[in-house]
Design a protein around this motif. Sequence first.
Motif, mmCIF file in Angstrom:
data_model
loop_
_atom_site.group_PDB
_atom_site.id
_atom_site.type_symbol
_atom_site.label_atom_id
_atom_site.label_comp_id
_atom_site.label_asym_id
_atom_site.label_seq_id
_atom_site.Cartn_x
_atom_site.Cartn_y
_atom_site.Cartn_z
ATOM 1 N N PRO A 206 0.825 -1.218 0.000
ATOM 2 C CA PRO A 206 0.000 0.000 0.000
ATOM 3 C C PRO A 206 0.854 1.261 0.000
ATOM 4 C CG PRO A 206 -0.818 -1.590 1.607
ATOM 5 C CD PRO A 206 0.498 -2.118 1.114
ATOM 6 N N GLY A 207 0.345 2.296 -0.620
ATOM 7 C CA GLY A 207 1.073 3.551 -0.689
ATOM 8 C C GLY A 207 1.301 4.194 0.665
ATOM 9 N N ASN A 208 0.508 3.813 1.669
ATOM 10 C CA ASN A 208 0.678 4.391 3.009
ATOM 11 C C ASN A 208 1.428 3.459 3.954
ATOM 12 O OD1 ASN A 208 -1.253 2.438 3.360
ATOM 13 N ND2 ASN A 208 -2.725 3.744 4.429
ATOM 14 N N SER A 209 2.056 2.406 3.438
ATOM 15 C CA SER A 209 2.835 1.508 4.293
ATOM 16 C C SER A 209 4.201 2.128 4.551
ATOM 17 C CB SER A 209 2.967 0.129 3.642
ATOM 18 O OG SER A 209 3.507 0.233 2.339
ATOM 19 N N PRO A 210 4.694 2.112 5.795
ATOM 20 C CA PRO A 210 5.906 2.868 6.148
ATOM 21 C C PRO A 210 7.200 2.207 5.705
ATOM 22 C CG PRO A 210 5.028 1.737 8.082
ATOM 23 C CD PRO A 210 4.052 1.506 6.975
ATOM 24 N N ASN A 211 8.036 2.969 5.002
ATOM 25 C CA ASN A 211 9.412 2.565 4.663
ATOM 26 C C ASN A 211 9.496 1.286 3.832
ATOM 27 O OD1 ASN A 211 10.504 4.739 6.286
ATOM 28 N ND2 ASN A 211 10.004 3.496 8.077
ATOM 29 N N THR A 212 8.495 1.048 3.008
ATOM 30 C CA THR A 212 8.470 -0.196 2.229
ATOM 31 C C THR A 212 9.083 0.007 0.840
ATOM 32 O OG1 THR A 212 6.178 0.315 1.612
ATOM 33 C CG2 THR A 212 6.504 -1.224 3.438
ATOM 34 N N ASP A 213 10.347 0.432 0.799
ATOM 35 C CA ASP A 213 11.054 0.587 -0.473
ATOM 36 C C ASP A 213 10.891 -0.670 -1.321
ATOM 37 O OD1 ASP A 213 13.395 3.019 -0.082
ATOM 38 O OD2 ASP A 213 12.478 2.170 1.715
ATOM 39 N N GLY A 214 10.858 -0.483 -2.641
ATOM 40 C CA GLY A 214 10.793 -1.639 -3.528
ATOM 41 C C GLY A 214 12.109 -2.387 -3.561
ATOM 42 N N ILE A 215 13.159 -1.739 -4.091
ATOM 43 C CA ILE A 215 14.499 -2.339 -4.168
ATOM 44 C C ILE A 215 15.503 -1.319 -3.642
ATOM 45 C CG2 ILE A 215 16.273 -3.308 -5.684
ATOM 46 C CD1 ILE A 215 14.017 -3.958 -7.682
ATOM 47 N N HIS A 216 16.303 -1.720 -2.670
ATOM 48 C CA HIS A 216 17.378 -0.856 -2.166
ATOM 49 C C HIS A 216 18.717 -1.506 -2.484
ATOM 50 C CE1 HIS A 216 19.552 2.081 0.158
ATOM 51 N NE2 HIS A 216 20.128 1.120 0.869
ATOM 52 N N ILE A 217 19.637 -0.714 -3.039
ATOM 53 C CA ILE A 217 20.959 -1.210 -3.426
ATOM 54 C C ILE A 217 22.001 -0.503 -2.571
ATOM 55 C CG2 ILE A 217 22.551 -1.597 -5.338
ATOM 56 C CD1 ILE A 217 20.167 -0.998 -7.230
ATOM 57 N N GLN A 218 22.889 -1.284 -1.955
ATOM 58 C CA GLN A 218 23.892 -0.727 -1.061
ATOM 59 C C GLN A 218 25.222 -1.441 -1.285
ATOM 60 O OE1 GLN A 218 23.293 1.782 1.193
ATOM 61 N NE2 GLN A 218 25.372 1.799 2.014
ATOM 62 N N ALA A 219 26.300 -0.678 -1.380
ATOM 63 C CA ALA A 219 27.657 -1.247 -1.476
ATOM 64 C C ALA A 219 27.737 -2.352 -2.526
ATOM 65 C CB ALA A 219 28.094 -1.782 -0.103
ATOM 66 N N SER A 220 27.205 -2.080 -3.715
ATOM 67 C CA SER A 220 27.157 -3.100 -4.773
ATOM 68 C C SER A 220 27.536 -2.493 -6.115
ATOM 69 C CB SER A 220 25.761 -3.719 -4.856
ATOM 70 O OG SER A 220 25.460 -4.436 -3.677
ATOM 71 N N HIS A 221 27.888 -3.379 -7.060
ATOM 72 C CA HIS A 221 28.376 -2.934 -8.360
ATOM 73 C C HIS A 221 27.786 -3.820 -9.460
ATOM 74 C CE1 HIS A 221 31.266 -0.790 -5.830
ATOM 75 N NE2 HIS A 221 31.485 -1.952 -5.240
ATOM 76 N N ASN A 222 27.619 -3.216 -10.628
ATOM 77 C CA ASN A 222 27.161 -3.967 -11.806
ATOM 78 C C ASN A 222 25.797 -4.626 -11.555
ATOM 79 O OD1 ASN A 222 29.707 -3.492 -13.255
ATOM 80 N ND2 ASN A 222 30.566 -4.871 -11.716
ATOM 81 N N VAL A 223 24.813 -3.781 -11.284
ATOM 82 C CA VAL A 223 23.444 -4.237 -11.023
ATOM 83 C C VAL A 223 22.532 -3.757 -12.143
ATOM 84 C CG1 VAL A 223 21.481 -4.162 -9.425
ATOM 85 C CG2 VAL A 223 23.828 -4.209 -8.527
ATOM 86 N N ILE A 224 21.711 -4.662 -12.666
ATOM 87 C CA ILE A 224 20.744 -4.340 -13.717
ATOM 88 C C ILE A 224 19.343 -4.597 -13.178
ATOM 89 C CG2 ILE A 224 19.877 -4.957 -16.009
ATOM 90 C CD1 ILE A 224 22.739 -5.842 -16.707
ATOM 91 N N ILE A 225 18.456 -3.620 -13.353
ATOM 92 C CA ILE A 225 17.033 -3.783 -13.012
ATOM 93 C C ILE A 225 16.233 -3.400 -14.241
ATOM 94 C CG2 ILE A 225 15.133 -3.020 -11.539
ATOM 95 C CD1 ILE A 225 17.230 -2.218 -9.446
ATOM 96 N N ASN A 226 15.406 -4.313 -14.757
ATOM 97 C CA ASN A 226 14.556 -3.931 -15.887
ATOM 98 C C ASN A 226 13.234 -4.704 -15.882
ATOM 99 O OD1 ASN A 226 15.383 -6.444 -16.815
ATOM 100 N ND2 ASN A 226 16.593 -5.652 -18.516
ATOM 101 N N ASN A 227 12.294 -4.184 -16.673
ATOM 102 C CA ASN A 227 10.980 -4.807 -16.853
ATOM 103 C C ASN A 227 10.322 -5.136 -15.518
ATOM 104 O OD1 ASN A 227 11.617 -4.672 -19.547
ATOM 105 N ND2 ASN A 227 11.921 -6.860 -19.821
ATOM 106 N N THR A 228 10.198 -4.137 -14.674
ATOM 107 C CA THR A 228 9.698 -4.365 -13.317
ATOM 108 C C THR A 228 8.654 -3.315 -12.941
ATOM 109 O OG1 THR A 228 11.664 -5.554 -12.538
ATOM 110 C CG2 THR A 228 10.424 -4.342 -10.890
ATOM 111 N N ILE A 229 7.626 -3.763 -12.219
ATOM 112 C CA ILE A 229 6.557 -2.895 -11.749
ATOM 113 C C ILE A 229 6.654 -2.792 -10.231
ATOM 114 C CG2 ILE A 229 4.056 -2.596 -11.571
ATOM 115 C CD1 ILE A 229 3.797 -4.208 -14.166
ATOM 116 N N ILE A 230 6.697 -1.556 -9.718
ATOM 117 C CA ILE A 230 6.857 -1.358 -8.283
ATOM 118 C C ILE A 230 5.847 -0.320 -7.787
ATOM 119 C CG2 ILE A 230 8.426 -0.714 -6.418
ATOM 120 C CD1 ILE A 230 10.762 -1.371 -8.318
ATOM 121 N N GLY A 231 5.106 -0.682 -6.757
ATOM 122 C CA GLY A 231 4.225 0.251 -6.066
ATOM 123 C C GLY A 231 4.376 0.023 -4.576
ATOM 124 N N SER A 232 4.737 1.070 -3.820
ATOM 125 C CA SER A 232 5.041 0.873 -2.402
ATOM 126 C C SER A 232 4.813 2.164 -1.628
ATOM 127 C CB SER A 232 6.489 0.403 -2.232
ATOM 128 O OG SER A 232 7.385 1.452 -2.547
#
Length: 411
Positions: A206-232
């Motif tokens: 739900p749009g009112n849910s707290p801190n519900t990030d879809g994808i978080h990337i930290q300390a990483s390299h060479n990451v590909i994200i495609n063709n994805t639907i995110i609602g949070s």
Amino acid sequence: MQLQGSYFFLVFLGIVSVTIDCSDHEHENTTMTTFNVLDYGAVSGGTTDNSRAFLEAWNAACSSEAENPTLIIPRRRFLLNPIIFNGPCNAQNINFLILGRLLAPKSPEAWKELDPGQWLAFHGVNGLKVAGPGTIDGRGQGWWDQSCKYHPKLVGCTSRAPTALKVLSCKKSSLRDIHVINSSQAHILIEGCDGIHIENLIIEAPGNSPNTDGIHIQASHNVIINNTIIGSGDDCVSIGDHISNIAISYVKCGPGHGISIGSLGKSGNFVQVENIHVSKVSLQGTTNGVRIKTWQVGKGYVRGVTFEDIFLDSVKNPIIIDQNYCKVSGACEELPTGVHISDVSFNNFYGTSSTNVAINLNCSRSVPCTGILLKSIYLRSAKLGQNVTSSCRNAYGIAFGVVQPSPCIQI
């Protein structure tokens, strides 16, 4: 103009597809290279904890001498308490096939004396291939109901809640064709990884849910994200520190807070973020479009960032850089330090802003933004009869082909 936006969404929906065979893979299909959790004592139905059975199946697959071992979760419901699937494994590639539905415990009590930030995690696994078309269900309502963000006066409120799926210290791995819903906090965390491919995911909360990030990337390299639907209820994709070579494309975002780099430098650390490419993204009704946010106490750099081919529908802050991010918005004390933001391009933005300021470049006087490019931008107000404007402070670069709003960037 309306037809162009509709065409974008039709093309996008046509791109997202499920590529994994949906056969049940029950006992009769089990071979020496497949490891079905039912064969290790898993009980379906969603009421019995299956952590032990899943770990036994994982350990068998991970230690197998087979060339391409596959752990199979059949099309049933399985309750899992917090669990970590550890590597390294013997095979160069190991498959984790989710055909059914993985359920988190409903009550936060299940995490008593355990790490409250983790539910499902893979650690130190190279060649990991997590695939669907199954579902990971965080069942986060119990955590949301006691969140300090929305219930600050609640005795015993919690500021930390489980991430549904963590991928930690993994290399050459992928997540494909899975549905991740209702995480207690962030849905997917990629941390300490190199060479991760994420595609064909649906992430929902739900749009009112707290801190519900879809994808978080930290300390990483060479990451590909495609063709994805995110609602949070938070960033659709958020990018943390010590990051390089991230490519994000064909993502539909909304509800949520948009695509964000940061916040960075909160503890006064040396930030290192570079080579980020975000393209062909649509944002609907989000709090932000694309955003970079840094704290003045930070040092280091964010450089080599491209945002292009972005469609926005009633977005509050379509383009925003904030080098003066702090706990109280608009009341930050000016400091002589800052994270240097440079070589950032915003190219081919089209759509509507739900606020009057469609471009907001709030950069530091001490460490200004440099090498900013604004190109081919046409942003209109989502409110009939109103205009949109730009706001710039200490932002240097060039602009051309910016139809609306008028650019305020300094040469």
